[in-house]
Design a protein around this motif. Structure first.
Motif, mmCIF file in Angstrom:
data_model
loop_
_atom_site.group_PDB
_atom_site.id
_atom_site.type_symbol
_atom_site.label_atom_id
_atom_site.label_comp_id
_atom_site.label_asym_id
_atom_site.label_seq_id
_atom_site.Cartn_x
_atom_site.Cartn_y
_atom_site.Cartn_z
ATOM 1 N N LYS A 244 64.549 34.783 27.838
ATOM 2 C CA LYS A 244 63.413 35.413 28.514
ATOM 3 C C LYS A 244 63.314 36.880 28.102
ATOM 4 C CE LYS A 244 64.180 32.972 32.839
ATOM 5 N NZ LYS A 244 64.278 33.188 34.283
ATOM 6 N N LYS A 245 64.486 37.525 28.009
ATOM 7 C CA LYS A 245 64.493 38.938 27.626
ATOM 8 C C LYS A 245 64.072 39.145 26.175
ATOM 9 C CE LYS A 245 67.735 40.989 30.809
ATOM 10 N NZ LYS A 245 68.622 42.146 30.933
ATOM 11 N N ALA A 246 64.529 38.242 25.304
ATOM 12 C CA ALA A 246 64.309 38.431 23.865
ATOM 13 C C ALA A 246 62.827 38.449 23.509
ATOM 14 C CB ALA A 246 65.027 37.335 23.080
ATOM 15 N N PHE A 247 62.028 37.650 24.243
ATOM 16 C CA PHE A 247 60.638 37.485 23.819
ATOM 17 C C PHE A 247 59.627 38.081 24.799
ATOM 18 C CE2 PHE A 247 63.309 34.187 22.007
ATOM 19 C CZ PHE A 247 63.134 34.485 20.671
ATOM 20 N N TYR A 248 60.137 38.689 25.878
ATOM 21 C CA TYR A 248 59.255 39.292 26.862
ATOM 22 C C TYR A 248 58.288 40.270 26.191
ATOM 23 C CZ TYR A 248 57.678 41.968 30.863
ATOM 24 O OH TYR A 248 56.893 42.575 31.791
ATOM 25 N N PRO A 249 57.021 40.327 26.531
ATOM 26 C CA PRO A 249 56.344 39.593 27.613
ATOM 27 C C PRO A 249 55.919 38.165 27.257
ATOM 28 C CG PRO A 249 54.856 41.190 26.631
ATOM 29 C CD PRO A 249 56.161 41.360 25.949
ATOM 30 N N SER A 250 56.175 37.684 26.037
ATOM 31 C CA SER A 250 55.879 36.279 25.749
ATOM 32 C C SER A 250 56.927 35.411 26.440
ATOM 33 C CB SER A 250 55.959 36.011 24.245
ATOM 34 O OG SER A 250 54.990 36.744 23.545
ATOM 35 N N PRO B 213 59.384 31.146 22.873
ATOM 36 C CA PRO B 213 58.490 30.271 22.110
ATOM 37 C C PRO B 213 59.157 28.982 21.629
ATOM 38 C CG PRO B 213 59.159 32.148 20.781
ATOM 39 C CD PRO B 213 59.838 32.297 22.105
#
Lengths: 644, 313
Positions: free
Chosen positions: B60-66, B69
């Motif tokens: 969740k942290k790696a791709f935030y705000p996405s 994927p």
């Protein structure tokens, strides 16, 4: 448990009491331990130097061994151990079953332990020369190196090799651990003798400093507690030093800001962020930055994380940046401080550590990955190879497994980079074989051979399209490949005649003819074959610029080089024709009598006999010369060419 | 978590020292982004355990705000604890990710269970089930929550670990992994297991869960639960499918689990640790290693290594 370990455990308890806080106030303990830092180090030495024993000892002394593991260990010590009834600490760290039986470690293993101050990651690698690549791998992520010496043996060839590699990988913090002091009666004289010899050597290889330390991994001297057996030693214990030594990532904060873009974050049309791990420096919203290689500038708008926007971020953190302006930026680009950008270049001097069974081929295109960019690159013949045992520079044509050498490398486009010694994240790279996908080399950039900003492609008024248009044709390279005697030259000749009759402007580059002139300096080794094709490719490319239809008839046995030529040319210009003639048919024809010579052993590296031919997987056309006459094959090629 | 400590420890320079957890977090995020930038069809293996919970949080942290994927994949055995199934659905929903549940149809049909089938249970549901799912959905990279400190043969596994077309691991033929440069190139038939938690230890995981307030299955905390004692292990009677042996009567005991799997194969420990700090305290004072609670490791010496070569995660 043996007597020895009981005494040690007692000793250990005095220095490393399981933190009383754990039992008394766990919340306070957790708070304290959230502020630990992390150090990665490598231990170098061979089995005989007591490396595994030392690591086992560090794990044991920092209470990283559980009771059940200890029970296993005691059981294993009796079954395979080398310490009689005592605990063989080495068994704790020798991982895979095969290695345990052989009694050697054969790969890189990572171990973990922690004290109140720090978490440690140890790269444990084997010491023998054939494992140079493993040691280099372990050293690449290390902040510090512990070089083990057996006090009885002193500085050995392998000590020199390990030290050279540690220095090559840029590790500044080196501990010279003179081990097995218990076996030389804790002799101060012996210790200083070794230190003196090593100092001399360290100076030779340009190692700036090292910390000598007399220890015994087996007996526990100067590991966690200062040894009563060596009152003459006043320096830190090994554990004490590991806890205080500086960490690379903290030092990188002092350098100018750089971050390689890993991924563009676009959840919707309103957000566009650039994700990466900061390689050096500090970044804050409002900072002026420059995107490389394009050189476009903008400002940092925000530092976005899951935990909210940050007022600043430092080297080592993974973040997502947004920009004030819409500036093109994608994976592989480097975001750098605007007034201190890194260099952009396409030719470099580098040191390579070769890691593959197949030797380096100068001229062959490999993939190069540095930071988050991957591109095609070719290497030159080594300027020299380093003998890792004697440190002599030797002339060499190539690099084999575990060889280290200095070469020039050229990338297919200009890339932002930094020299390895300034920034390992942006100057350390790997080479990948494009066919096997193996990681074949680790490399360290030294400097750019020429600054790319000084070279501009000469824009010509009469361009390649104009040349081709005036000839009323599309420039092509018709690349014939196949075994010797398959009929490449014969067919190519007929094809050229047919095209000529149709009013096309053509030129035939024949393998034998080119070797009489342009490539007369090349032989038939794999490396020379690669260079042969590279030159022919370049010549063919110039001819397509002139608008010609170029026919080439070369055995060109390797896929990688045919692919290289394909990629040199514009899309659709490379037309590969595989002249498919089975070996026995070609050998039966033996027009030039070469197969006979090769079979008799009078012709080395002959394709099909003692040198491989890699059949094309994506040829535009395959002609079968068993079923077709040369005339029919040529007609088929001309038709295919005109229709494509 | 992501704001560096401003106090300079160890009296060094004025550098903002990142803590070990901040550095581990940054490394895991870097690994996940490398996978997403290079993979065609990645997936995250999600076992609902604490390591999976950590890994999901990091994603969740790696791709935030996405949202991350890629989907989550749970290779189900139908024998997990009920509380695990509950959290599984919630965690996927909270993260905004698709959840794929795969049950080996052959194992479903043959009603493979840990009571009658022994080692076959793990082989068919987990090892075979995983291979089937990866093949079925054509995933080319699968994230796994394995850590190098778990077991000796794992200490040598790369962060990007390659599997042959039939999902086998060849420990003798691993690519060197230098710096943070991962060579993600592979042939069409190969697949990659990526281990973003490679450098975390069990204590790191617990500390991170505590610090970040990550939701984990309540089974990690002690509570009165019905258990029977078998072969020296306390087994929880989680549902009616569990056959009682002669004279066995479930007893209520205050127990918790240090690791989670199929309930009939997972030993509970007697404990009163009902909060996260209590659990960490117990772990720090305890003297047996984590995997001791898993029945599968006792099968044979170097059993994990063998299982992994065959394709077990």
């Amino acid at each position: 448990m043996s007597d020895m370990t009981q005494t040690d455990a007692a000793q250990t308890d005095q220095a490393y009491v399981t933190d009383a806080l754990i039992a008394e106030d766990i919340e306070a303990y957790l708070l304290k331990h959230q502020h630990k830092t992390m150090l990665r180090f490598i231990t170098c030495g061979s089995v005989d130097d007591g490396k595994s024993t030392l690591i086992g000892r560090l794990l044991y002394d920092s209470k990283m061994i559980f009771e059940d593991q200890l029970a296993h260990l005691e059981h294993d010590s009796k079954a395979h151990g080398t310490q009689g009834q005592g605990i063989d600490f080495a068994l704790l760290v020798d991982g895979l079953a095969a290695e345990r039986e052989q009694g050697i470690t054969i790969d890189v293993a990572y171990r973990f332990f922690a004290t109140d101050k720090r978490k440690f990651i140890v790269a444990d690698t084997p010491g023998h020369e054939q494992y140079t690549r493993n040691m280099v791998t372990g050293a690449s992520t290390a902040d510090l190196a512990v070089i083990l010496i057996d006090a009885r043996q002193g500085v050995l060839t392998q000590t020199r090799r390990h030290s050279y590699l540690v220095n090559l990988l840029g590790i500044k913090n080196v501990v010279l651990a003179v081990n097995k002091m218990d076996l030389v009666d804790y002799s101060q004289e012996r210790f200083y003798e070794i230190v003196k010899e090593y100092s001399h050597f360290a100076k030779q290889i340009g190692m700036e400093s090292f910390l000598p330390m007399p220890i015994s991994g087996l007996a526990g001297d100067n590991i966690v507690t200062r040894s009563d057996n060596m009152p003459w030693y006043q320096g830190p214990t090994l554990m004490g030093h590991l806890e205080d030594a500086p960490v690379n990532v903290a030092q990188m904060q002092e350098e100018p800001f750089r971050m390689a873009v890993q991924w563009v974050n676009r959840p919707n049309l309103d957000f566009r962020g650039f994700s990466g791990q900061i390689a050096s420096g500090v970044v804050r919203p409002g900072d002026d930055i420059r995107v490389l290689p394009s050189g476009k500038t903008t400002r940092v708008k925000s530092i976005v994380t899951y935990d909210g926007e940050l007022p600043e971020a430092v080297a080592g953190q993974s973040v997502t940046l947004t920009f004030a302006d819409e500036v093109d930026c994608s994976r592989g680009d480097i975001i750098a401080r605007s007034d201190a950008p890194c260099e952009v270049a396409d030719q470099f001097e580098v040191t390579l550590v070769w890691m593959d069974e197949a030797e380096m081929l100068p001229g062959r295109p490999y993939l190069l990955k540095v930071g988050t960019q991957t591109m095609t690159a070719t290497v030159t013949e080594p300027k020299y190879e380093v003998n890792v045992n004697t440190l002599e520079q030797m002339p060499s044509k190539t690099l084999g497994l575990n060889a280290i050498g200095v070469v020039n490398i050229s990338t297919d486009r200009a890339i932002p980079f930094e020299s390895y010694c300034d920034n390992p994240d942006l100057g350390g790279f790997i080479l990948i074989d494009r066919m096997t996908n193996a990681t074949v080399a680790a490399g360290m950039m030294h400097f750019a051979l020429r600054r790319s900003q000084n070279i501009h492609w000469q824009a010509l008024d009469v361009d390649r399209d104009a040349h081709a248009a005036s000839k009323n044709q599309k420039a092509r390279v018709v690349w014939f490949t196949g075994l010797s005697g398959s009929g490449k030259s014969t067919i190519a000749n007929i094809v050229e005649k047919k095209l000529h009759a149709l009013g096309k402007h053509t030129f035939l580059l024949d393998g034998d003819n080119v070797r009489h002139g342009l490539n007369r300096d090349l032989g038939f080794t794999d490396a020379d074959r690669v260079e042969n094709i590279r030159r022919v490719g370049e010549v063919a490319k110039l001819m397509t610029d002139a608008g010609l239809i170029v026919l080439t008839a070369f055995i060109s046995p390797f896929r990688a080089e045919r692919q290289m030529v394909r990629e040199m040319l514009a899309d659709g210009e490379f037309f590969e024709v595989y002249v498919n003639t089975p070996l026995e048919v070609a050998e039966g024809r033996d027009v030039k009598g070469l197969y006979k010579k090769a079979r008799a052993g009078n012709l080395k590296n002959f394709t099909g006999i003692d040198s491989p031919y890699e059949t094309p997987q994506q040829a535009e056309l395959t002609v079968n010369t068993v079923e077709l006459s040369a005339e029919e094959a040529a007609e088929q090629i001309v038709q295919a060419l005109l229709n494509s | 978590m992501t704001t560096p400590e401003t106090a300079a420890p160890e009296g060094a320079d004025n550098a903002r020292m990142l803590t070990h957890l901040q550095r581990l977090e940054a490394e895991s995020i870097h690994i996940m982004r490398e996978v997403v930038a290079n993979a065609e069809n990645p997936v995250m293996l999600y076992s609902v355990g604490k390591d999976s919970a950590c890994m999901l949080h990091l994603a969740k942290k790696a791709f935030y705000p996405s949202p991350p994927p890629f989907p989550l994949l749970h290779v189900d055995t139908t024998w997990k604890f009920q509380e695990m199934y509950k959290l599984r659905e919630k965690a996927a929903k909270d993260a905004g990710m698709d959840l794929i549940v795969h049950q080996n149809p052959e194992a479903v049909e043959k009603q493979i269970n840990p009571f009658d089938h022994g080692a076959l249970h793990t082989d068919m549901w987990k090892t075979e089930g995983l291979k089937q799912a990866l093949t079925k959905y054509k995933f080319d990279v699968a994230f796994g929550g394995a850590r190098r400190d778990e077991e000796k043969s794992r200490a040598k596994e790369r962060i990007f670990s390659f599997r042959s077309a039939n999902h086998r691991w060849d420990p003798k033929n691993q690519r060197p992994e230098l710096w943070k440069l991962y060579n993600t190139r592979k042939s069409k038939t190969e697949s990659i297991r990526a281990f973003p938690l490679s450098n975390w230890t069990e204590l790191d995981i617990w500390q991170y869960i505590h610090l970040e307030g990550i939701e984990i299955v309540p089974l990690y905390f002690s509570a009165p639960r019905p258990v029977v004692e078998r072969d020296g292990m306390l087994i929880m009677v989680d549902d009616a499918r569990m056959p009682m042996q002669d004279g066995e009567v479930p007893m209520m005991k205050s127990v918790r689990f240090r690791t989670l799997g199929c309930y009939p194969l997972t030993g509970a420990v007697e404990s009163t640790a009902a909060t996260l700090p209590d659990v960490i305290q117990e772990m720090l004072l305890t003297t047996t290693s984590e995997r001791q609670g898993r029945a599968i490791d006792h099968d044979q010496a170097a059993s994990m290594e063998k299982k992994k070569q065959e394709g077990y995660f």
